[in-house]
Design a protein around this motif. Structure first.
Motif, short mmCIF file in Angstrom:
data_model
loop_
_atom_site.label_atom_id
_atom_site.label_comp_id
_atom_site.label_asym_id
_atom_site.label_seq_id
_atom_site.Cartn_x
_atom_site.Cartn_y
_atom_site.Cartn_z
N PRO A 45 6.54 -5.61 -2.37
CA PRO A 45 4.88 -5.29 -2.29
C PRO A 45 4.06 -5.97 -3.48
CG PRO A 45 6.14 -3.41 -2.65
CD PRO A 45 7.11 -4.58 -2.60
N TRP A 46 4.87 -6.28 -4.65
CA TRP A 46 4.11 -6.72 -5.62
C TRP A 46 3.36 -8.04 -5.48
CZ3 TRP A 46 4.04 -3.10 -9.42
CH2 TRP A 46 4.80 -2.13 -9.58
N VAL A 79 15.74 3.28 -7.87
CA VAL A 79 14.90 2.33 -8.30
C VAL A 79 15.40 1.91 -9.50
CG1 VAL A 79 12.63 1.10 -8.28
CG2 VAL A 79 13.19 2.78 -6.57
N ALA A 91 -0.71 -0.46 -13.38
CA ALA A 91 -0.55 -1.22 -12.34
C ALA A 91 -1.49 -1.29 -11.18
CB ALA A 91 0.85 -0.86 -11.49
N PRO A 116 8.24 1.98 -9.75
CA PRO A 116 8.85 1.29 -8.68
C PRO A 116 8.14 0.57 -7.49
CG PRO A 116 9.27 3.54 -8.45
CD PRO A 116 8.61 3.51 -9.61
N LEU A 117 6.97 1.21 -7.51
CA LEU A 117 6.28 0.73 -6.30
C LEU A 117 4.73 0.79 -6.68
CD1 LEU A 117 6.07 3.37 -3.52
CD2 LEU A 117 6.18 3.73 -5.83
N LEU A 118 4.24 -0.34 -5.74
CA LEU A 118 2.60 -0.32 -6.19
C LEU A 118 1.87 0.18 -4.65
CD1 LEU A 118 0.60 -1.36 -7.85
CD2 LEU A 118 0.88 -3.77 -6.88
N ASP A 119 2.22 -0.74 -3.82
CA ASP A 119 1.58 -0.43 -2.49
C ASP A 119 2.21 0.75 -1.93
OD1 ASP A 119 -0.18 -0.98 -0.42
OD2 ASP A 119 1.47 -2.35 0.65
N TYR A 150 6.89 8.45 -4.46
CA TYR A 150 6.84 8.47 -2.99
C TYR A 150 5.95 7.56 -2.58
CZ TYR A 150 9.45 12.86 -3.75
OH TYR A 150 10.41 13.79 -4.06
N MET A 160 11.71 -5.03 -8.17
CA MET A 160 12.55 -4.10 -8.69
C MET A 160 13.83 -4.25 -7.78
SD MET A 160 10.44 -2.16 -10.46
CE MET A 160 8.69 -2.20 -10.76
#
Lengths: 804, 1042
Positions: free
Chosen positions: A253-254, A188, B580, B530-533, B507, A172
Motif C-alpha cells: 500500500p505504500w 511486521v 506517514a 507497518p501500514l499506511l492505508d 490494526y 515492510m
C-alpha cells in the motif's frame, strides 16, 4: 566402441553416473596428461522405478575413518561371516542379522546388480515437509492476482500434513500468523534493518525464555510444535484460512511516486524466512519459496536504488566496477544461503519481471541450497504457472520429486582422491584420507550438503589419480568409488542411497587406445563446461575462454592424429570427434558469454547448467535444431545459418527456449491460408508437427522453456539467429561456404568442426601460437546480435567479447 | 490594606454562617434567610450537641457579611462570643446569629474580615436562636478556651486585636487615615479600582478593609489600623493578642495575660480575624458578579475567578483568556525589583466561554493574509494608531510606521479612528481569529485533518483489571463524538488503533475489509509504522470493522500472560503514523505499568523515599532518561499531542512518563489501582471529555509586548525550541500558559503596556487559524498603584508554577524558602512604601493581597513541596505536572479547596451553599460537608448527623451503617438527596476532570485523607497552619523592614 557406448549407457541407467574416462589412467602423471580430468556426473537420486528401497540399515565398515558401506565389490567370507572393505581392506564381522547369509543367500547389497541400493532408515520421528512462501506484494495488480491463484492452487498439491507458512513483503515484511481465528494477524518488520537470527526469533516470540520450568514437565515434546505452530501450520488445518488470506493479499500500500521503484525488502524478507525456520525446524526438510517481481530496493541485500533513472547494474557496470550495491548484496545473500544450507533448508527463487530482479546477487541462495531458480516475465504467464505447478509433480510412487537435506559422501579407493564437486551443494568440510589437496570446484572435503534435490539434480564430481607412476597397479586392478547419499525423502523418511562403482585401471603408455576408446566425450564436455562455468563465476570471461581453448588444444594434441605441416590431415577418433564441437558452442553459450545477457540471465543460465543432467546440459551447450519439410521426417540439422531455408520449418531447443521458425515460403503459405484448405492438409500437418514436438518438450522440462513461435523476418526470429553459426553472413578468411554442404546430422556435424578445428589446431601446433587459434574462434563473437537486447540489457562493447 | 488582625477572632469565622442569615434578617432585613434557617437549624442542632468540640468548625463564607458591617459596631464582640459558642455547642449557633448582628458593626470597623465570616454563617444558625444569644454567648465564651476571656471584648478572640473597642473608634478613624493612604485598602482607594469600586457606601468602609467586603474579610483591618498594628497581637488596641510568635513586640499586651492559659497555648490568634478566603470570594461575588465586565478600559482588574460574571469584549481580551498578576505595571524595572511582585500573565488561548459569550470572530483577509506590522510582526489590533488620514498606521508595540495596503484603506473620523472600526473585529475587539494563508502552514501546504490514535496497553494488568474491555466498549460509542467544527455533520478527524504490551499491534481497519487485520511490530528498538492505508480511517466509513475490532481486542488478549510493557516505542509509533499520514493529531495512551521491557525508553524503578528532603530529591521529579525529551521534540515537530491515561498498581515513574504529554501539550490522567467497579465512571467521564474536547493542533504561540517589557519565561505544557515561540503539538481549552514579563526599558504611564498573544493552530477540521488576544495594561510610577491592581489568585498561579518548576533543579527546601522570601519581600515593600506608618508589630497587608499568605501557605504545604508520608513519588510528579498547565481558577481551588456545608442552608435554596474555611475547626459534627479541590471530592459526615439526614442521603438508618469510602450516593427521591447529588454533579461539571466522590466518616480511618485538604490547619506532614504561617510571615516581613 559400441560396447563402450552401451557400457556407459547401462551404467548411467543403473547408477546415474557418467565418467569422463571409463578406463582410468593408472598414475597421476598420466592422468594429468589426459587433459580432461577424471570426473563423473552423478545423479544421486536418479529415478529407479525398478529399485525398491530396502527396509533396513546399511552395514558399515568398522574402521572409523572409512565407514564404507557393504557393497557388491567387497570380498565376503561366507563361512567366517566376514567381509573385507574394498576401500580400506578392513575385515569386518557381519552383524547378527546377517548370520544366515551364504553364497546362495546373499543380501541385496552384495548382488552386482545392486551397485546402487537404497536403504530406508526407520529411526527418528518423521518430520513433515515445510513450505514457506515468501511473497513480494510490489506487483502489478494482475501479476499479483495470478500469483495468488498459483499459490492457492499449490495448496491443493501439497501433502495434507505439510506445514506451510506465509511471509509477504514490500516496503515492510509481514510474517503471517496462520493459527488465529477472526482477526488475521501478522508480524511486521522494517524492510531496511538487518536482523540477526536471534533478534528475529525474539521478535516473533519464538524464544520461550521465561517459564520453561513449569511448562517443561507437561509438555516438553509438545513445546516445539507449539511454538512454531503460529507461523507454520499443517495445511489441512488452515487450508481455508490460508486460501482466504492469500485471496486478501493486497498490493503493497505504500505510495510509489513517479520515477521511483517500489521499495522492496527482499533481503530482509529472506533473512526473516531463514531465521524463522532456523529457530523452529533446523535440520528438517523445508523449502523457502521466494516469489519476487523486481529487484530488492532497500535494506540489506538491496540491488538497486529506488530511483528509476538509475538503471539496475549491467555487465558493463560490473566490469567498470560501477555496481554500487552488488558486493554488499551478494555478501548478504551468501550469508543467508550458508545459514540456510547449514540448517538443511533450501531456497527457491521465482523471479518474474521484465527487468532484472537481482538474481545475480541472490543466485547463491538457490545455488548453495539446491533450490530452484525460475525466471519469467510475469507471474501471469504460463511459463511461471506451469513451472511452478511442475515443482509439485509426483513420481511413479506418488511421492513428490523432491528430497531434502541430503549429504553426499564420496569414498574412493586408495589410488584416487576427491578433488571437488560442482553442483547445487555446499561443502561440509569433512577432511579425510580420500580428500585431495587440489581443488576442482568445491573441494577440500569428501562430503557435501545438498539441501534440495530432485531426481535430475546432477553433480559433477572431480577426482585426482594419486597413484605414483612408479607404483604400477597390478593388471586387472580396479579402482572403486562409493557415493553415499543420505536424504530426507519427500515421504519424510530418511533414506540412504549407496552407489558403488569400479573401473579398470590402464597404463596410459601401453594402453592409451583403451583409455581413448573409453572416453565419454559428452560427459567430458559437460564436466569441462562445469569447470569453465565454475571458473567464470570468479574469473574474467576471456581468461576462462582462453583456458578452455588451451585445454582443447592440449586434448587435440594428445589424442589427435595429423601430419606435420598438413592441417587437413588432422583427425580425431570417434570417441573424441564431437568434443571440439561442444567446446565451440560452449564458448558461444550464455554460460560463458555475458554479452547480450543481463547479469541476471547469466546467473539464471549458469544456475541451471550446474544442476541439470547430462542430456539437458548438452542441449544447453549445443542447442538442438530440427528441420521439418515435405521431404521427409524431421531431421536434426546443423546449428548453422545454412540450415535456415525458405521451405523448412525449424524447431530449436536451447533448453531455455523452444523456437519454432517458419521459413520464408512456409510463412507465406501460411499467410495465404493454405493450411485451411482441405487439399493442402499435408501442409497443415507439416505446420502442426513441430508444434506437437515442442509441446512434448514443454511438457517434460523444468523449468518450462520460453516458447517462441515465429517466422522468417519476425522479430522473435532473433532467438534462432543468435544461436546459429552465422556462416552465411560472414565471409571469413576461410571460406566457410565450402562446408555448407557437408553432411549434416547431429552425428555428422562434427565434420564441419573437424575441418575447422583441424585447421586451427594444426596451425596452433605449428606456430605454438594459441592466440591465433583464439582469434579464429573469435569470429563467433556475437556482436552482430547485440542490438536485440534480449532483456533490454546488453552491454555495449562487443570488443570485449571478441577476445583479444 | 493591612490586615493585621491576622490572629484572634477565629471564632467569628466559624460562626460567620450563622451570622449571615442574621445579617440578612436583622441587619438587612428582608432576606428570606429567616425562613430557611429554621429548617437547617433543626438539623443543625441535632448534630451539634454531639459535636462539642472546642473550636467551632470553620464555616465558610458569608459574603453578605462584608456588607453587614454597616450594622453596629458594638455587637461585634458578641459575634465573637457567639463564635465561641458556636464552637462549643449547638446552642451557640443560635445565639451567634444574634450576635452576629452585633458584630457586624464591629467588624466593619475593624476589618471586613471578621465580619465577613460572621455573616456567612447566619443562614443556618439563625434559626436557632437569635434570642438566647447574648447570654449564652457569654457563657459559652467563657467556656471557650479561646474566646472565653475575650468574651467581653471581642477582639481578644480574634486577632487579638482588640478591635471591638477600637472598632468604634477605629471605624471613625479609619476612613480618614485609611482612605487617604489608599495604600492600605487596595481595592477601594483606587479611583480606577474597577473592581471593588462598586459597592461600599463609604470609602471609609472600604478602606478599612471593610471595603474589603468586596474582597474580603479582613477582619481587623480596620481596627488595627488605628491603633493596633500588629498582626498578631496589636498591643495598641485594647486587646492585644497573645500570640507571641506573631509579633514579639506585641507580647506584652495585657490581654495576653488575661487569657486563660490554654488559650495562649492554643490559639493566640483568632482565626476568624485573619483574612478569610471565603469572605473575599463571597464579597467579590456579591460586588462584581451582577454586572458584565466590560473590557474597554485599560488596566481594569477583572472579578475574581470564583465569581460568575459575563464579559463584554470592547477591545481587550476577556479575563477568561488572559489574567495578569497586576493590571498596573511599574514603569521601571527598579520599581518592579523593589516590589518583587512578579509580572506575569496566565494565558488560556483556547479557553471555553460560557454560552452567553460569543466565541471570537473569524476574520478572513483572503490571500493577503492578516495585516501585520512590518517590523515586529504584531497583528492588526484595536491599539494600532491610524495616521495620515488612514494611509498609514503606527504599530502600538514597536512604533514602526507602516503603510496601509490599498484594499484595507479606510477613512478616519474626527477622533482619528477608522470609520469602519466597529465593523472589523480586529479593530474593535480584544480577541478574534484570522484565517491563515498557506504561508502559515507547514511545508506551505494546507494541513490535512488531524487524526486520533488510540493506543491501548493489553498487558496482563490491563486485561485483568478489566480496563481493556471497558475501554473498548466505551470507544465504540465515543467515536461518534469526536470533536467537530462548527456545524459540521461529522468530524473530519480520522482514527487509528494500536494495542501493545512488549510489542505493538497495529490494526488495519480499512472499510473494505471484512475483518480487521492485526500487524505486530516487535522491533521496538527501531519503531516504524507497518501500514499506511487502512490505519487511519474515517469512523463512519469503517464503523463495522472498527466495531468488530473493538469487540475482539479484549478476547484476543484475554489469556495474555505478558506483563512487560514498552512505552517510548508506542509514542514513537503514533508519531511515525502521523508523519506517514502527513497530519497532526493526538495519541491517547492507556498505560498500566513501568515500561521495563527491553526497548528505548526502558525505565527502572528508582522510587526512593529516602531521597525526600535531601539535595537529591529533585531527581525524583526529573525524567530518568533524556530519550523522552528527544521523542517529545520529534512529536512536537510533527504536531503529535500525547494524552496519557495511567492505571498503575505501583510505581510507574510518572515523572518520566509524563515528559512527552507535558512537552506536547497533552494531559496526564492517573487512576491508581484502577478497578472497573470503583473507577469506571471517573475514567470514562475523563475519557469522554478528553476525546470530545476541542483541540487546536500543531500550534505556535507568541506573546508580543510593547517596548519596555518582554516575555522572558513561560510555564505550561509545551515545548520551546527558541526563546520566544511556544510550540504546542496540541492545545485544548483547559491548557494554560503562564508567561512572565521583565522590563527591558522604561514604560510610559500614558501609553501603558500592551500584550498581544498570537496563536497559530490547526483546527479540528484541519483549518489553519490565528487567534489573537490583546490586552492593555496600565503603567504606574507609584508602587501603591501596583499593589492596588494585583490579583492574588494569578500571583499564586504563577508562584506555584515557578516553585513546581524549581523543584526540578533545586532542593525543595530552597524552593520553599524562596517562595517565602519573595512573599515577604512583596509584603514588606508594601508596608514600607505604601502603608501609612504604624507600629512595627502590626501586620499590614495590601487589600488585593491579603490572601497571599494563606494561599502561599497552601502552596508550601502542597504535596509537591511538602509531601506527607502517604504521598507517593508518582503522585507528586503527577500533581507537579498537572499544576503546570492549570489556569487561575484551577490553582485557586486546588490549593484552597472548597468546603461546602450541606445541611446548613435550606434544602430549597437553589444556590450553592456558602463555603466555609478549610479548617477542622469549621466542621460541625452534626453536619455533612462536601470538599472539592478540582481533583478530589469528599463527602464528610459528622458523627452526630441527624438520622433523618443519614437516612435521606445514604438510605441507611444510622451513622455507623454508612459505608466508609463509598463513592456513589444512592439515588433517593427526597429533596436532600437530590440536592446533594445535584450539587455534586454541578461541581463536577465545573471542573475539567471528573472528581471521584469519597464518603468520609468522622473519626474514620479515611478521615486522615480528608484532613489533608483542610489547608488552614497544621498538616501531618509538618505544614504550618494558617495562623502559624501568618505569624511567621509577619516575622519575616519585620525582619526585612528592620
Amino acid at each position: 566402441m559400441a560396447t563402450y557406448l552401451e557400457f556407459i549407457q547401462q551404467n548411467e541407467e543403473r547408477d546415474g553416473v557418467r565418467f569422463s574416462w571409463n578406463v582410468w589412467p593408472s598414475s597421476r602423471l598420466e592422468a594429468t596428461r589426459m587433459v580432461v580430468p577424471l570426473a563423473c556426473l552423478l545423479t544421486p537420486l536418479k529415478e529407479r522405478p525398478d529399485l525398491p528401497p530396502v527396509q533396513y540399515e546399511p552395514v558399515l565398515c568398522s574402521r572409523p575413518t572409512c565407514k564404507a558401506i557393504l557393497n557388491p565389490l567387497c570380498q565376503v567370507d561366507y563361512r567366517a561371516k566376514l567381509w573385507a572393505c574394498n576401500f580400506c581392506f578392513q575385515r569386518n564381522q557381519f552383524p547378527p542379522a546377517y548370520t544366515g547369509i551364504s553364497e546362495v543367500n546373499q543380501p541385496a547389497e552384495l548382488m552386482p546388480q545392486f551397485s546402487t541400493i537404497e536403504y530406508v532408515i526407520q529411526r527418528g520421528a518423521p518430520s513433515p515437509l515445510i513450505f514457506l512462501y515468501v511473497v513480494d506484494t510490489c506487483l502489478e495488480e494482475d501479476d499479483l492476482q495470478a500469483l495468488k491463484e498459483s499459490l492457492q492452487m499449490s495448496l491443493s498439491l501439497l501433502p495434507p500434513d505439510a506445514l506451510v507458512g506465509l511471509i509477504t513483503f514490500g516496503r515492510m515484511v509481514q510474517v503471517h500468523e496462520l493459527s488465529c481465528e477472526g482477526i488475521s494477524k501478522s508480524y511486521v518488520f522494517r524492510g531496511t534493518k538487518d536482523l540477526t537470527a536471534k533478534q528475529i526469533q525474539d521478535m516473533l516470540g519464538l524464544t520461550k525464555p521465561a517459564m520453561p520450568m513449569q511448562q517443561a514437565r507437561p509438555g516438553q515434546p509438545q513445546e516445539h510444535p507449539f511454538v512454531s505452530s503460529r507461523f507454520l501450520q499443517p495445511i489441512h488445518k488452515i487450508d481455508m484460512n490460508l486460501t482466504d488470506l492469500l485471496g486478501e493479499l493486497q498490493r503493497d500500500p505504500w505510495p510509489v511516486t513517479q520515477g521511483k521503484r517500489p521499495l522492496r525488502s527482499t533481503g530482509v524478507a529472506l533473512s526473516i524466512a531463514v531465521g524463522l525456520l532456523e529457530g523452529t525446524f533446523p535440520n528438517t526438510g523445508a523449502r523457502i519459496m521466494l516469489f519476487t517481481g523486481g529487484p530488492p530496493t532497500q535494506g540489506p541485500g538491496m540491488v538497486v536504488g529506488d530511483e528509476l533513472k538509475v538503471p539496475i547494474r549491467s555487465w558493463h557496470d560490473i566490469e567498470k566496477d560501477n555496481a554500487r550495491f552488488m558486493k554488499k548484496a551478494t555478501k548478504h545473500y551468501e550469508m543467508l544461503a550458508n545459514r540456510t544450507a547449514t540448517n538443511g533448508h533450501c531456497i527457491d527463487i521465482y523471479a518474474c519481471a521484465l527487468d532484472q530482479t537481482g538474481l545475480l546477487e541472490m543466485k547463491c541462495c538457490a545455488n548453495l541450497t539446491g533450490g530452484h531458480m525460475v525466471m519469467g516475465d510475469s507471474f501471469n504467464t504460463s511459463l511461471f504457472k506451469q513451472t511452478f505447478q511442475r515443482i509439485f509433480t509426483k513420481d511413479f510412487n506418488g511421492d513428490f520429486r523432491m528430497a531434502f537435506g541430503a549429504t553426499l559422501e564420496v569414498k574412493t579407493s586408495r589410488e584416487l582422491k576427491v578433488a571437488g564437486a560442482i553442483g547445487p551443494c555446499v561443502s561440509l568440510n569433512v577432511k579425510g584420507p580420500c580428500v585431495s589437496e587440489n581443488e576442482l570446484g568445491v573441494g577440500g572435503t569428501s562430503q557435501w550438503k545438498i539441501c534440495g534435490m530432485d531426481p535430475t539434480s546432477t553433480l559433477g564430481i572431480y577426482f585426482e589419480v594419486v597413484n605414483q607412476h612408479n607404483a604400477p597397479i597390478p593388471q586387472g586392478g580396479r579402482g572403486a568409488i562409493q557415493f553415499v547419499t543420505q536424504y530426507q525423502h519427500s515421504s519424510t523418511q530418511r533414506r540412504i542411497r549407496v552407489t558403488t562403482i569400479a573401473r579398470n585401471w590402464a597404463d596410459a603408455q601401453s594402453q592409451l587406445r583403451h583409455i581413448e576408446a573409453a572416453f565419454d566425450q559428452e560427459a567430458a564436455a559437460v564436466l569441462m563446461a562445469r569447470l569453465g562455468v565454475f571458473r567464470a563465476e570468479s574469473e574474467e570471461g576471456p581468461d576462462v575462454l582462453r583456458w578452455l581453448d588451451r585445454q582443447l588444444i592440449r586434448l587435440c594434441q594428445k589424442f589427435g592424429q595429423y601430419n606435420k605441416e598438413d592441417p587437413t590431415s588432422f583427425r580425431l577418433s570417434d570417441s573424441f570427434s564431437l568434443y571440439p564441437q561442444f567446446m565451440f558452442h560452449l564458448r558461444r553459450s550464455p554460460f560463458l558469454q555475458v554479452f547480450n545477457n543481463s547479469p541476471d540471465e547469466s546467473s539464471y543460465y549458469r544456475h541451471h547448467f550446474a544442476r541439470q543432467d547430462l542430456t539437458q546440459s548438452l542441449i544447453m551447450i549445443q542447442p538442438i535444431l530440427y528441420s521439418y519439410s515435405f521431404h521427409g521426417p524431421p531431421e536434426p540439422v546443423l546449428l548453422d545459418s545454412s540450415s535456415i531455408l525458405a521451405d523448412r520449418i525449424l524447431l530449436m531447443d536451447t533448453f531455455f527456449q523452444i523456437v519454432i521458425y517458419l521459413g520464408e515460403t512456409i510463412a507465406q503459405w501460411r499467410k495465404a491460408g493454405y493450411q485451411d484448405m482441405p487439399e493442402y492438409e499435408n501442409f497443415k500437418h507439416l505446420l502442426q508437427a513441430p508444434l506437437d514436438d515442442a509441446q512434448e518438450i514443454l511438457q517434460a522440462r523444468f523449468p518450462m522453456p520460453r516458447y517462441i513461435n515465429t517466422e522468417h523476418g519476425g522479430s522473435q526470429a532473433r532467438f534462432l539467429l543468435s544461436k546459429v553459426n552465422p556462416s552465411q553472413t560472414h565471409n571469413n578468411l576461410y571460406a566457410w561456404g565450402q562446408v555448407r554442404n557437408c553432411q549434416v546430422s547431429r552425428g555428422g556435424g562434427q565434420a564441419l568442426f573437424e575441418k575447422l578445428v583441424s585447421k586451427w589446431i594444426s596451425l596452433a601446433l605449428e606456430t605454438e601460437f594459441t592466440q591465433v587459434f583464439c582469434w579464429g574462434w573469435g569470429w563467433g563473437g556475437n556482436f552482430e546480435y547485440c542490438s536485440w537486447g534480449g532483456r533490454g540489457h546488453w552491454c555495449g562493447s562487443p570488443a570485449v567479447h571478441s577476445i583479444i | 490594606m493591612n490586615v493585621n488582625q491576622s490572629a484572634p477572632p477565629v471564632p467569628p469565622f466559624g460562626q460567620p454562617q450563622p451570622v449571615y442569615p442574621g445579617y440578612h434578617q436583622s441587619g438587612y432585613g428582608g432576606q428570606p434567610g429567616s425562613t430557611a434557617p429554621p429548617t437547617s437549624y433543626g438539623a443543625y442542632n441535632g448534630p451539634v450537641p454531639g459535636y462539642q468540640q472546642t473550636p467551632p468548625p470553620g464555616v465558610s463564607r458569608a459574603p453578605p457579611s462584608s456588607e453587614a458591617p454597616p450594622a453596629s459596631t458594638a455587637q461585634a464582640p458578641c459575634g465573637q462570643a457567639a463564635y465561641g459558642q458556636f464552637g462549643q455547642g449547638d446552642v451557640q449557633n443560635g445565639p451567634s446569629s444574634t450576635v452576629q448582628m452585633q458584630r457586624f458593626p464591629g467588624s466593619q470597623p475593624f476589618g471586613s474580615v471578621p465580619l465577613a465570616p460572621v455573616v456567612s454563617q447566619p443562614a443556618v444558625l439563625q434559626p436557632f436562636g437569635p434570642p438566647p444569644t447574648s447570654a449564652q454567648v457569654t457563657a459559652q465564651l467563657a467556656g471557650m478556651q479561646i474566646s472565653g476571656a475575650v468574651a467581653p471584648a471581642l477582639p481578644p478572640v480574634g486577632l487579638g486585636y482588640g478591635p471591638p473597642t477600637s472598632l468604634a473608634s477605629a471605624s471613625g478613624s479609619f476612613p480618614n487615615s485609611a482612605l487617604p493612604p489608599g495604600s492600605q485598602m487596595t481595592g477601594p482607594p483606587g479611583p480606577p479600582p474597577p473592581m471593588h469600586s462598586s459597592q461600599q457606601p463609604g470609602y471609609q468602609l472600604q478602606q478599612n478593609g471593610s471595603f474589603g467586603p468586596a474582597r474580603g474579610p479582613q477582619p481587623n483591618y480596620g481596627s488595627p489600623y488605628p491603633g493596633a498594628s500588629t498582626f498578631g497581637s496589636q498591643p495598641g488596641p485594647p486587646q492585644p493578642l497573645p500570640p507571641k510568635r506573631l509579633d514579639p513586640d506585641a507580647i506584652p499586651s495585657p490581654q495576653l495575660n488575661e487569657l486563660p492559659p490554654q488559650q495562649k497555648t492554643r490559639h493566640r490568634i483568632d482565626p476568624d480575624a485573619i483574612p478569610s478566603p471565603i469572605q473575599v470570594i463571597e464579597d467579590d461575588r456579591n460586588n462584581r458578579g451582577s454586572e458584565p465586565f466590560v473590557t474597554g478600559v485599560r488596566g481594569q482588574v477583572p472579578p475574581l475567578v470564583t465569581t460568575n460574571f459575563l464579559v463584554k469584549d470592547q477591545g481587550n481580551a476577556s479575563p477568561r483568556y488572559i489574567r495578569c498578576t497586576s493590571y498596573n505595571i511599574p514603569c521601571t524595572s527598579d520599581m518592579a525589583k523593589q516590589a518583587q511582585v512578579p509580572l506575569a500573565a496566565v494565558i488560556k488561548p483556547l479557553a471555553r466561554l460560557p454560552p452567553e459569550e460569543a466565541s471570537p470572530y473569524v476574520v478572513d483577509h483572503g490571500e493577503s493574509g492578516p495585516l501585520r506590522c512590518n517590523r515586529c510582526k504584531a497583528y492588526m489590533c484595536p491599539f494600532m494608531q491610524f495616521i495620515e488620514g488612514g494611509r498609514r498606521f503606527q504599530c502600538c508595540f514597536c512604533s514602526c510606521i507602516n503603510d496601509v495596503p490599498p484594499q484595507y484603506f479606510q477613512h478616519l473620523d474626527h477622533t482619528g479612528k477608522r470609520v469602519d472600526a466597529y465593523d472589523r473585529p480586529e479593530l474593535s475587539l480584544g480577541s478574534y481569529e484570522f484565517l491563515a494563508t498557506v504561508d502559515y502552514c507547514k511545508n506551505n501546504k494546507f494541513p490535512s485533518p488531524p487524526a486520533f490514535i488510540f493506543m491501548i496497553d493489553v498487558s496482563y494488568n490491563a486485561i485483568r483489571s478489566g480496563l481493556v474491555r471497558l475501554l473498548c466498549e466505551e470507544l465504540k460509542s465515543l467515536l461518534d463524538f469526536l470533536p467537530r467544527e462548527g456545524g459540521a455533520e461529522e468530524s473530519a478527524i480520522r482514527v487509528g488503533f494500536v494495542t501493545y504490551n512488549k510489542v505493538l499491534h497495529f490494526y488495519n481497519v480499512k472499510s473494505s475489509l471484512a475483518q480487521p487485520q492485526m500487524m505486530v511490530v516487535s522491533d521496538v528498538a527501531d519503531m516504524f509504522v507497518p501500514l499506511l492505508d487502512g490505519f487511519l480511517v474515517n469512523v463512519s466509513e469503517s464503523r463495522a470493522v472498527i466495531t468488530s475490532l473493538l469487540d475482539q481486542i479484549p478476547e484476543m488478549f484475554a489469556d495474555t500472560r505478558e506483563t512487560e510493557t514498552v512505552f517510548a516505542p508506542v509514542i514513537q509509533a503514533g508519531m511515525e503514523a502521523l508523519k506517514a499520514a502527513e497530519c497532526a493529531g493526538k495519541l491517547f495512551l492507556f498505560h498500566t505499568s513501568l515500561p521495563i521491557a527491553e526497548a528505548p525508553g526502558k525505565l527502572k524503578n528508582r522510587d526512593d523515599r529516602k531521597l525526600i528532603n535531601t539535595d537529591k530529591e529533585k531527581t525524583l521529579f526529573q525524567p530518568q532518561t533524556g530519550a523522552y525529551q528527544t521523542l517529545a521534540k520529534e512529536c512536537v515537530a510533527q504536531g503529535c499531542c500525547v494524552d496519557l491515561f495511567l492505571f498503575p498498581n505501583q510505581y510507574v515513574d510518572v515523572a518520566t512518563l509524563s515528559v512527552v504529554p507535558q512537552l506536547t501539550g497533552g494531559s496526564v490522567y492517573k487512576y491508581a489501582c484502577f478497578q472497573v467497579e470503583n473507577d469506571q465512571e471517573r475514567f470514562l467521564s475523563d475519557l469522554r471529555r478528553d476525546v470530545q474536547k476541542v483541540v487546536g493542533f500543531d500550534a505556535v504561540m507568541r506573546v508580543r509586548t510593547s517596548t519596555g517589557i518582554r516575555a522572558v519565561d513561560f510555564f505550561g505544557a509545551f515545548y520551546m525550541s527558541n526563546t520566544t515561540d511556544v510550540e504546542l503539538a496540541g492545545l485544548d481549552g483547559d491548557k494554560t500558559v503562564t508567561v512572565e514579563f521583565k522590563h527591558d526599558d522604561r514604560l510610559n504611564e500614558e501609553s501603558g503596556a500592551l500584550l498581544q498573544c498570537a496563536l497559530l493552530y490547526t483546527s479540528c477540521a484541519g483549518q489553519r487559524r490565528l487567534r489573537i488576544h490583546n490586552l492593555a495594561l496600565n503603567c504606574c510610577t507609584q508602587l501603591a498603584d501596583l499593589y492596588r491592581n494585583c490579583e492574588t489568585d494569578t500571583l499564586i498561579n504563577y508562584m506555584a508554577k515557578f516553585a513546581y518548576r524549581g523543584v526540578l533543579n533545586s532542593p525543595v527546601k530552597t524552593v520553599r524558602d524562596t517562595l517565602i522570601t519573595q512573599c515577604a519581600q512583596i509584603l514588606a515593600c508594601y508596608r514600607k512604601n505604601c502603608a501609612s506608618p504604624s507600629s512595627a508589630g502590626q501586620l499590614i497587608l495590601p487589600e488585593c493581597m491579603k490572601l497571599l499568605p494563606v494561599y502561599l501557605n497552601c502552596v508550601l504545604k502542597s504535596d509537591v513541596l511538602q509531601p506527607g508520608a502517604e504521598v507517593t513519588t508518582d503522585d507528586r510528579a503527577y500533581v507537579r505536572q498537572l499544576v503546570t498547565s492549570m489556569d487561575v481558577a484551577e490553582t485557586n481551588v486546588f490549593f484552597y479547596p472548597r468546603l461546602l456545608p450541606l445541611t446548613k442552608s435550606p434544602i430549597e435554596s437553589a444556590t450553592e451553599p456558602p463555603a466555609v474555611r478549610a479548617s477542622e475547626e469549621r466542621l460541625s459534627n452534626g453536619d455533612i460537608y462536601l470538599l472539592e479541590n478540582g481533583l478530589n471530592l469528599f463527602l464528610w459526615v459528622g458523627a452526630s448527623v441527624q438520622q433523618g439526614v443519614v437516612q435521606s442521603l445514604f438510605s441507611v438508618s444510622s451513622f455507623s451503617q454508612i459505608t466508609s469510602g463509598l463513592s456513589v450516593l444512592p439515588v433517593l427521591d427526597n429533596p436532600l438527596s437530590k440536592k446533594v447529588r445535584g450539587l455534586i454533579d454541578s461541581l463536577r461539571a465545573q471542573r475539567s476532570r471528573y472528581m471521584k466522590l469519597i464518603v468520609v466518616k468522622q473519626e474514620d480511618k479515611l478521615e486522615m485523607l480528608f484532613k489533608h485538604f483542610l489547608v488552614e490547619d497544621k498538616s501531618l506532614s509538618g505544614g504550618a497552619s494558617y495562623v502559624d504561617f501568618l505569624c511567621h510571615m509577619h516575622k519575616e516581613i519585620r525582619q526585612l523592614l528592620s
